[in-house]
Write a protein that holds these residues in place. Structure first.
Motif, PDB file in Angstrom:
ATOM      1  N   ASP A   1       0.278  -1.482   0.207  1.00 45.95           N
ATOM      2  CA  ASP A   1      -0.034   0.093   0.329  1.00 45.95           C
ATOM      3  C   ASP A   1       0.898   1.283   0.119  1.00 45.95           C
ATOM      4  OD1 ASP A   1      -1.026   1.543   2.060  1.00 45.95           O
ATOM      5  OD2 ASP A   1      -3.150   0.811   0.849  1.00 45.95           O
ATOM      6  N   PRO A   2       0.558   2.136  -0.723  1.00 45.62           N
ATOM      7  CA  PRO A   2       1.396   3.076  -0.681  1.00 45.62           C
ATOM      8  C   PRO A   2       1.602   4.080   0.871  1.00 45.62           C
ATOM      9  CG  PRO A   2      -0.905   3.859  -2.193  1.00 45.62           C
ATOM     10  CD  PRO A   2      -0.474   2.335  -1.574  1.00 45.62           C
ATOM     11  N   ALA A   3       0.880   3.755   1.540  1.00 43.94           N
ATOM     12  CA  ALA A   3       1.045   4.143   3.471  1.00 43.94           C
ATOM     13  C   ALA A   3       2.144   3.268   3.620  1.00 43.94           C
ATOM     14  CB  ALA A   3      -0.073   3.805   3.631  1.00 43.94           C
ATOM     15  N   GLY A   4       2.624   2.708   3.519  1.00 44.53           N
ATOM     16  CA  GLY A   4       3.896   1.432   3.069  1.00 44.53           C
ATOM     17  C   GLY A   4       4.769   1.223   3.304  1.00 44.53           C
ATOM     18  N   SER A   5       4.235   1.561   1.775  1.00 43.85           N
ATOM     19  CA  SER A   5       5.896   0.839   0.593  1.00 43.85           C
ATOM     20  C   SER A   5       6.926   1.339   0.657  1.00 43.85           C
ATOM     21  CB  SER A   5       4.824   0.850  -0.321  1.00 43.85           C
ATOM     22  OG  SER A   5       4.849   2.749  -1.344  1.00 43.85           O
ATOM     23  N   LYS A   6       8.141   0.812   0.308  1.00 44.43           N
ATOM     24  CA  LYS A   6       9.472   2.018   0.261  1.00 44.43           C
ATOM     25  C   LYS A   6       8.953   3.474  -0.935  1.00 44.43           C
ATOM     26  CE  LYS A   6      10.135  -0.299   4.012  1.00 44.43           C
ATOM     27  NZ  LYS A   6       9.661   0.540   4.706  1.00 44.43           N
TER      28      LYS A   6
ATOM     29  N   SER B   1       8.627   8.186  11.689  1.00 37.99           N
ATOM     30  CA  SER B   1       7.683   9.532  11.239  1.00 37.99           C
ATOM     31  C   SER B   1       6.985   9.732  10.207  1.00 37.99           C
ATOM     32  CB  SER B   1       8.258  10.866  11.806  1.00 37.99           C
ATOM     33  OG  SER B   1       9.453  11.325  11.169  1.00 37.99           O
ATOM     34  N   ASP B   2       7.738   9.368   9.611  1.00 28.18           N
ATOM     35  CA  ASP B   2       6.974   9.501   8.011  1.00 28.18           C
ATOM     36  C   ASP B   2       7.220   7.880   7.218  1.00 28.18           C
ATOM     37  OD1 ASP B   2      10.214   8.417   7.584  1.00 28.18           O
ATOM     38  OD2 ASP B   2      11.069   9.148   6.229  1.00 28.18           O
ATOM     39  N   CYS B   3       6.970   7.468   7.846  1.00 31.60           N
ATOM     40  CA  CYS B   3       6.120   5.630   7.020  1.00 31.60           C
ATOM     41  C   CYS B   3       5.464   4.930   8.110  1.00 31.60           C
ATOM     42  CB  CYS B   3       7.428   4.778   7.849  1.00 31.60           C
ATOM     43  SG  CYS B   3       7.451   3.070   7.299  1.00 31.60           S
TER      44      CYS B   3
ATOM     45  N   LEU C   1       8.484  -9.989  16.669  1.00 28.15           N
ATOM     46  CA  LEU C   1       8.641 -11.262  17.272  1.00 28.15           C
ATOM     47  C   LEU C   1       9.801 -11.355  18.470  1.00 28.15           C
ATOM     48  CD1 LEU C   1       7.276 -13.457  14.289  1.00 28.15           C
ATOM     49  CD2 LEU C   1       6.379 -13.239  15.975  1.00 28.15           C
ATOM     50  N   SER C   2      10.064 -10.482  18.917  1.00 24.86           N
ATOM     51  CA  SER C   2      11.896 -10.728  19.394  1.00 24.86           C
ATOM     52  C   SER C   2      11.101 -11.171  20.620  1.00 24.86           C
ATOM     53  CB  SER C   2      12.520  -9.025  19.349  1.00 24.86           C
ATOM     54  OG  SER C   2      11.585  -8.436  20.155  1.00 24.86           O
ATOM     55  N   ARG C   3      12.590 -11.296  21.257  1.00 26.33           N
ATOM     56  CA  ARG C   3      12.014 -11.741  23.170  1.00 26.33           C
ATOM     57  C   ARG C   3      11.844 -10.060  23.335  1.00 26.33           C
ATOM     58  NH1 ARG C   3      16.938 -15.853  25.079  1.00 26.33           N
ATOM     59  NH2 ARG C   3      15.825 -17.860  24.509  1.00 26.33           N
ATOM     60  N   ASN C   4      12.689  -9.757  23.307  1.00 26.00           N
ATOM     61  CA  ASN C   4      12.215  -8.372  24.701  1.00 26.00           C
ATOM     62  C   ASN C   4      11.837  -8.007  23.643  1.00 26.00           C
ATOM     63  OD1 ASN C   4      13.664  -7.302  22.462  1.00 26.00           O
ATOM     64  ND2 ASN C   4      15.735  -6.542  23.594  1.00 26.00           N
ATOM     65  N   SER C   5      10.478  -7.716  22.627  1.00 29.82           N
ATOM     66  CA  SER C   5       9.686  -6.703  22.072  1.00 29.82           C
ATOM     67  C   SER C   5       9.864  -5.414  21.772  1.00 29.82           C
ATOM     68  CB  SER C   5       8.342  -6.575  23.097  1.00 29.82           C
ATOM     69  OG  SER C   5       7.750  -5.839  22.848  1.00 29.82           O
ATOM     70  N   SER C   6      11.116  -5.350  21.169  1.00 34.60           N
ATOM     71  CA  SER C   6      11.721  -3.713  21.044  1.00 34.60           C
ATOM     72  C   SER C   6      11.833  -3.852  19.570  1.00 34.60           C
ATOM     73  CB  SER C   6      13.266  -4.168  21.681  1.00 34.60           C
ATOM     74  OG  SER C   6      13.858  -5.035  21.048  1.00 34.60           O
ATOM     75  N   LYS C   7      11.391  -4.140  18.412  1.00 33.62           N
ATOM     76  CA  LYS C   7      11.208  -4.141  17.407  1.00 33.62           C
ATOM     77  C   LYS C   7      10.035  -2.733  17.140  1.00 33.62           C
ATOM     78  CE  LYS C   7      10.835  -5.790  12.002  1.00 33.62           C
ATOM     79  NZ  LYS C   7      10.534  -7.531  11.682  1.00 33.62           N
ATOM     80  N   ARG C   8      10.756  -1.652  16.347  1.00 37.22           N
ATOM     81  CA  ARG C   8      10.676  -0.466  16.037  1.00 37.22           C
ATOM     82  C   ARG C   8      10.162   0.025  15.134  1.00 37.22           C
ATOM     83  NH1 ARG C   8      13.691   3.659  19.091  1.00 37.22           N
ATOM     84  NH2 ARG C   8      12.183   4.742  17.866  1.00 37.22           N
ATOM     85  N   PHE C   9      10.197  -0.543  14.401  1.00 37.17           N
ATOM     86  CA  PHE C   9      10.710  -0.414  12.866  1.00 37.17           C
ATOM     87  C   PHE C   9      10.271  -1.420  11.753  1.00 37.17           C
ATOM     88  CE2 PHE C   9      14.104   2.337  14.819  1.00 37.17           C
ATOM     89  CZ  PHE C   9      13.559   3.701  14.975  1.00 37.17           C
ATOM     90  N   CYS C  10       9.918  -1.272  10.438  1.00 34.21           N
ATOM     91  CA  CYS C  10       9.119  -1.986   9.734  1.00 34.21           C
ATOM     92  C   CYS C  10      10.379  -2.780   8.496  1.00 34.21           C
ATOM     93  CB  CYS C  10       8.242  -1.613   8.531  1.00 34.21           C
ATOM     94  SG  CYS C  10       9.266   0.093   7.519  1.00 34.21           S
ATOM     95  N   SER C  11      12.052  -1.773   8.943  1.00 37.26           N
ATOM     96  CA  SER C  11      13.430  -2.151   7.923  1.00 37.26           C
ATOM     97  C   SER C  11      14.431  -1.204   8.634  1.00 37.26           C
ATOM     98  CB  SER C  11      12.802  -1.796   6.447  1.00 37.26           C
ATOM     99  OG  SER C  11      13.024  -0.513   6.394  1.00 37.26           O
ATOM    100  N   VAL C  12      15.410  -2.191   8.269  1.00 33.44           N
ATOM    101  CA  VAL C  12      16.730  -1.820   8.297  1.00 33.44           C
ATOM    102  C   VAL C  12      16.657  -0.180   7.840  1.00 33.44           C
ATOM    103  CG1 VAL C  12      19.014  -1.653   8.443  1.00 33.44           C
ATOM    104  CG2 VAL C  12      17.887  -3.683   8.624  1.00 33.44           C
ATOM    105  N   ARG C  13      15.986  -0.574   6.731  1.00 33.77           N
ATOM    106  CA  ARG C  13      16.428   1.601   6.010  1.00 33.77           C
ATOM    107  C   ARG C  13      15.736   2.267   6.983  1.00 33.77           C
ATOM    108  NH1 ARG C  13      12.873   2.885   1.934  1.00 33.77           N
ATOM    109  NH2 ARG C  13      12.873   5.223   0.626  1.00 33.77           N
ATOM    110  N   CYS C  14      14.269   1.933   7.340  1.00 34.18           N
ATOM    111  CA  CYS C  14      13.665   2.697   8.123  1.00 34.18           C
ATOM    112  C   CYS C  14      14.995   3.594   9.589  1.00 34.18           C
ATOM    113  CB  CYS C  14      12.048   2.616   8.947  1.00 34.18           C
ATOM    114  SG  CYS C  14      11.214   2.598   7.342  1.00 34.18           S
ATOM    115  N   SER C  15      14.857   2.403  10.418  1.00 33.35           N
ATOM    116  CA  SER C  15      15.621   2.326  11.429  1.00 33.35           C
ATOM    117  C   SER C  15      17.073   3.507  11.057  1.00 33.35           C
ATOM    118  CB  SER C  15      16.072   1.053  11.874  1.00 33.35           C
ATOM    119  OG  SER C  15      17.138   0.984  12.810  1.00 33.35           O
TER     120      SER C  15
END
Length: 183
Positions: A21-26, A145-147, A154-168
């Motif tokens: 979807d345009p809202a989530g596509s790179k 903020s722009d994605c 699915l991480s053990r410590n529930s720390s994943k915040r970004f959809c991709s390494v690019r966003c991170s």
């Protein structure tokens, strides 16, 4: 976070599917506008059964994509109510299947059901596992903020915040530059 392998597969598909979807596509564009793009997406994620690859199917699948995007951000009790409505509206034929090198997994509809319906029902089954595990907080929208890309943490410590390494990397670079420019 432990889910059955087929639940993880469906959640991964839902992320890839919704992030066309345009809202989530790179690219910022709709990346699911042709039968060829749809065919490639279902091939990569090993969907079997009926695939019509026509304009009607493409439109139906796009509506399901929009629906899953909305479901992704719902509060647990509201989500449970919506999932029950989805399941009540379809012919539900749960069965174990093994094909294409995949081990036993659950198919929720007949292989002749329309692709959009199969995607919708399989997503509903995955959401059932998420709801039962009280893990709706693991279904997230990218913290950049722009994605608006979706992700499943699915991480053990529930720390994943970004959809991709690019966003991170982009967010971290912006923060670094801001720290460097501060007096």
């Amino acid at each position: 976070m432990q889910f059955a392998p087929d639940t993880i597969d469906v959640l991964d598909f839902d992320v890839a599917f919704c992030n066309t979807d345009p809202a989530g596509s790179k690219s910022g564009l709709d990346e699911l506008t042709s039968a060829a793009q749809l065919q490639e997406l279902v091939r990569i994620h090993r969907y079997t059964g009926r695939i019509d690859c026509d304009d009607r199917e493409l439109a139906d699948v796009a509506r399901v994509r929009d629906e899953i995007r909305v479901l992704w951000a719902m509060e647990r009790d509201v989500l449970a109510t919506r999932i029950n409505k989805i399941l009540a509206a379809v012919t539900f034929l749960p069965q174990l299947a093994r094909h294409d090198g995949l081990d036993w997994h659950l198919h929720a509809t007949g292989s002749d059901a329309p692709l959009a319906e199969r995607i919708r029902v399989e997503a509903a089954l995955a959401f059932i596992d998420v709801i039962r595990a009280d893990a709706t907080d693991r279904l997230r929208i990218c913290a950049a903020s722009d994605c608006a890309g979706l992700l499943v943490d699915l991480s053990r410590n529930s720390s994943k915040r970004f959809c991709s390494v690019r966003c991170s990397n982009r967010v971290n670079m912006i923060a670094y530059r801001e720290r460097q420019s501060a007096p």
